[in-house]
Design a protein around this motif. Structure first.
Motif, PDB file in Angstrom:
ATOM      1  N   ALA A  35     -16.068 -57.500 -74.757  1.00 10.43           N
ATOM      2  CA  ALA A  35     -15.534 -56.426 -75.593  1.00 10.43           C
ATOM      3  C   ALA A  35     -14.313 -55.798 -74.945  1.00 10.43           C
ATOM      4  CB  ALA A  35     -16.616 -55.365 -75.816  1.00 10.43           C
ATOM      5  N   GLY A  36     -13.294 -55.598 -75.715  1.00  5.71           N
ATOM      6  CA  GLY A  36     -12.081 -54.967 -75.200  1.00  5.71           C
ATOM      7  C   GLY A  36     -11.175 -55.911 -74.451  1.00  5.71           C
ATOM      8  N   SER A  37     -11.557 -57.195 -74.350  1.00  4.39           N
ATOM      9  CA  SER A  37     -10.739 -58.135 -73.602  1.00  4.39           C
ATOM     10  C   SER A  37      -9.469 -58.476 -74.360  1.00  4.39           C
ATOM     11  CB  SER A  37     -11.532 -59.419 -73.327  1.00  4.39           C
ATOM     12  OG  SER A  37     -10.693 -60.388 -72.736  1.00  4.39           O
ATOM     13  N   ARG A  38      -8.368 -58.500 -73.647  1.00  7.48           N
ATOM     14  CA  ARG A  38      -7.100 -58.905 -74.237  1.00  7.48           C
ATOM     15  C   ARG A  38      -6.539 -60.116 -73.509  1.00  7.48           C
ATOM     16  NH1 ARG A  38      -3.944 -53.138 -75.392  1.00  7.48           N
ATOM     17  NH2 ARG A  38      -5.545 -52.253 -76.766  1.00  7.48           N
ATOM     18  N   GLU A  39      -7.437 -60.868 -72.874  1.00  8.65           N
ATOM     19  CA  GLU A  39      -7.015 -62.051 -72.145  1.00  8.65           C
ATOM     20  C   GLU A  39      -6.362 -63.052 -73.094  1.00  8.65           C
ATOM     21  OE1 GLU A  39      -6.164 -64.613 -69.298  1.00  8.65           O
ATOM     22  OE2 GLU A  39      -7.169 -62.713 -68.898  1.00  8.65           O
ATOM     23  N   PRO A  40      -5.110 -63.433 -72.835  1.00 11.41           N
ATOM     24  CA  PRO A  40      -4.445 -64.391 -73.709  1.00 11.41           C
ATOM     25  C   PRO A  40      -5.079 -65.771 -73.601  1.00 11.41           C
ATOM     26  CG  PRO A  40      -3.113 -63.972 -71.760  1.00 11.41           C
ATOM     27  CD  PRO A  40      -4.247 -62.983 -71.732  1.00 11.41           C
ATOM     28  N   THR A  41      -5.046 -66.506 -74.686  1.00 10.99           N
ATOM     29  CA  THR A  41      -5.597 -67.854 -74.689  1.00 10.99           C
ATOM     30  C   THR A  41      -4.515 -68.915 -74.822  1.00 10.99           C
ATOM     31  OG1 THR A  41      -5.943 -67.723 -77.083  1.00 10.99           O
ATOM     32  CG2 THR A  41      -7.785 -67.082 -75.659  1.00 10.99           C
ATOM     33  N   THR A  42      -3.279 -68.504 -75.005  1.00  6.04           N
ATOM     34  CA  THR A  42      -2.164 -69.445 -75.073  1.00  6.04           C
ATOM     35  C   THR A  42      -1.247 -69.214 -73.887  1.00  6.04           C
ATOM     36  OG1 THR A  42      -0.889 -67.927 -76.463  1.00  6.04           O
ATOM     37  CG2 THR A  42      -2.256 -69.566 -77.583  1.00  6.04           C
ATOM     38  N   MET A  43      -0.573 -70.274 -73.472  1.00  8.34           N
ATOM     39  CA  MET A  43       0.309 -70.192 -72.314  1.00  8.34           C
ATOM     40  C   MET A  43       1.747 -69.966 -72.753  1.00  8.34           C
ATOM     41  SD  MET A  43      -1.354 -73.263 -70.019  1.00  8.34           S
ATOM     42  CE  MET A  43      -0.043 -73.164 -68.783  1.00  8.34           C
ATOM     43  N   HIS A 180      -1.301 -67.634 -62.156  1.00  6.97           N
ATOM     44  CA  HIS A 180      -0.236 -67.516 -63.158  1.00  6.97           C
ATOM     45  C   HIS A 180      -0.747 -67.685 -64.580  1.00  6.97           C
ATOM     46  CE1 HIS A 180       3.794 -66.924 -61.518  1.00  6.97           C
ATOM     47  NE2 HIS A 180       3.482 -67.678 -60.477  1.00  6.97           N
ATOM     48  N   VAL A 181      -1.636 -68.653 -64.793  1.00 10.08           N
ATOM     49  CA  VAL A 181      -2.017 -69.032 -66.155  1.00 10.08           C
ATOM     50  C   VAL A 181      -3.170 -68.163 -66.655  1.00 10.08           C
ATOM     51  CG1 VAL A 181      -1.308 -71.395 -65.705  1.00 10.08           C
ATOM     52  CG2 VAL A 181      -3.711 -70.764 -65.406  1.00 10.08           C
ATOM     53  N   PRO A 182      -3.395 -68.115 -67.989  1.00 13.77           N
ATOM     54  CA  PRO A 182      -4.536 -67.371 -68.523  1.00 13.77           C
ATOM     55  C   PRO A 182      -5.855 -67.946 -67.990  1.00 13.77           C
ATOM     56  CG  PRO A 182      -2.991 -67.939 -70.277  1.00 13.77           C
ATOM     57  CD  PRO A 182      -2.557 -68.687 -69.065  1.00 13.77           C
TER      58      PRO A 182
END
Length: 462
Positions: A35-43, A180-182
């Protein structure tokens, strides 16, 4: 003061699970998004470029490894006395190669300790330069006929420097890319990095075979053997130049800004506070080393000598397996991001056991290429061991933790696997499959035990 220094070496933790820890759980089981995660899934394009220049080191590392092995008979002719028996020249040449292999843990500890202090970026470029320069030198060295005993000594020196650099190259690339990467693309990125090693092996064998066919055996033995080393070294220096334009990892920049870098030698901090992680990661890395040697190096000699298969058929099957491994590495990484690390690693390890028993069972020469290729593809599961290593150490000690555990297993276990297998199969041919299968089972158990020690890649993420 000493107690205060220790408390600042790692981000503080509490009894309540932090958002970073929740995100670590999500990376292991991506089916659950915190919940509340904004971790990007695209590079982003910048992250793709980072991954691209990181793979160059992996390609060059295994390229150099393969060309030395393939050219060992010619190298022995140039760097040892002409009246020395051919078998003794071969043994001494491979002994020089092994010396560079065994010094890898030393190089890993030294370079990784520096990398945890001064930053990932500087070591990221330096390790590749340290590998490229002696590679060029090997291609330019005078032989025994010109300088006598100095020739093998200089060759040994070059191999030792190469071994030192290799000890820090892949761990540094893993650390640099992971920061560096998600996080939810970490599996795929580690799979691509692992695949780059296979690409280097294919390029190395292809360059030697192609040059031999083009120049002829006589010219190849006279001067052509030098070309792969010189060209490869030049390309390595060009790759190091590209790495200079990469940016320092966001994680390291935040640690430096918060004054939370390690206050003591990273190796000491690792041994004082992370012994369980070290033991478990070494065990998991042993699986990687044994599968790499036991699946992609040992079978060729086994099927030719013990099963009496035609060498041309076996080498073709081995080439197919190498190509399949490249695809398997990437596939395993993608599946890890989709289904979760532990689930993918477990299923992959047991599938590999089944494949090994199938390949070494009642097999005809005609069936070998297909079976070997399938096992090669499944063996891409070992690339997930890199994800396990990355997640097992805090950011302040990550480079050192990966370098110590990976190189120790590669040098001690990986280097001796072909020898152990050769002795074991003389007693019972079943050991060809049982030996790597045993390491797969132990690695799966270790991966489950290691779950409790997982660390967030970016402890400052919100």
């Amino acid at each position: 003061m000493r107690a205060d220094a220790r408390t600042r070496q790692e981000p503080p933790t509490t009894g309540r699970q932090t958002m970073a820890e929740t995100r670590a759980d999500a990376a292991l089981d991506p089916g659950v998004v915190p919940a509340g995660s904004r971790e990007p899934t695209t590079m982003t394009l910048a992250q793709v470029k980072v991954l691209g220049i990181a793979t160059l080191g992996g390609i060059f590392e295994f390229y150099e490894f393969i060309i030395f092995i393939y050219l060992a008979p010619i190298i022995g002719q140039h760097f040892f006395p002409a009246d020395m028996p051919a078998w003794l020249r071969q043994v001494q040449t491979l002994g020089i190669f092994a010396a560079g292999y065994l010094i890898r843990p030393v190089g890993g500890v030294i370079l990784a300790n520096v990398g945890d202090f001064i930053g990932r970026k500087r070591m990221f470029a330096f390790t590749l330069i340290l590998l490229a320069v002696p590679t060029i030198a090997i291609g330019c060295l005078p032989g025994y006929a010109q300088i006598g005993i100095g020739a093998p000594l200089l060759l040994l020196l070059c191999r030792m420097v190469q071994g030192l650099s290799i000890g820090g190259e892949l761990p540094g690339a893993l650390c640099f890319v992971s920061e560096h990467v998600p996080e939810r693309r970490l599996g795929l990125c580690c799979g691509i990095l692992s695949a780059s090693l296979g690409v280097g092996a294919v390029l190395g064998s292809g360059s030697v075979a192609g040059l031999t066919a083009w120049l002829g055996k006589a010219a190849m033995s006279d001067y052509g053997w030098r070309i792969p080393f010189i060209v490869g070294g030049i390309l390595g220096l060009a790759s190091a130049q590209l790495r200079r334009y990469a940016h320092e990892t966001p994680v390291f920049l935040q640690m430096r800004a918060r004054n939370e870098l390690s206050r003591q030698v990273p190796m000491r901090g690792l041994m004082e506070r992370h012994r369980p992680e070290i033991v478990l990661c070494v065990i998991i890395s042993c699986m990687t080393a044994v599968v790499t040697a036991g699946v992609h190096l040992f079978p060729a000699g086994y099927f030719i000598t013990s099963r009496q298969f035609e060498p041309a058929l076996v080498y073709r099957a081995q080439f197919y397996a190498a190509l399949a491994l490249i695809a398997g590495d990437v596939a395993a990484g993608w599946l890890c991001d989709y289904f979760g690390l532990r689930r993918t690693f477990t299923v992959g390890a047991f599938s590999l056991i089944a494949g090994l028993l199938w390949m070494y069972g009642d097999i005809s020469p005609e069936a070998l290429p297909l079976r070997y290729a399938i096992v090669g593809f499944i063996s891409g599961t070992v690339s997930l061991s890199f994800v396990l290593l990355i997640r097992s150490f805090p950011a302040q000690l990550r480079y050192t933790g990966i370098a110590v555990t990976y190189n120790l297993a590669a040098a001690v276990i990986g280097g001796t696997t072909p020898l152990f297998l050769a002795m074991l199969v003389r007693a019972n041919s079943g050991w060809a499959a049982w030996y790597p299968s045993l390491f797969c089972v132990v690695a799966v158990i270790s991966a489950f035990l290691l779950h409790r020690y997982r660390k967030p890649i970016n402890p400052y993420a919100v």
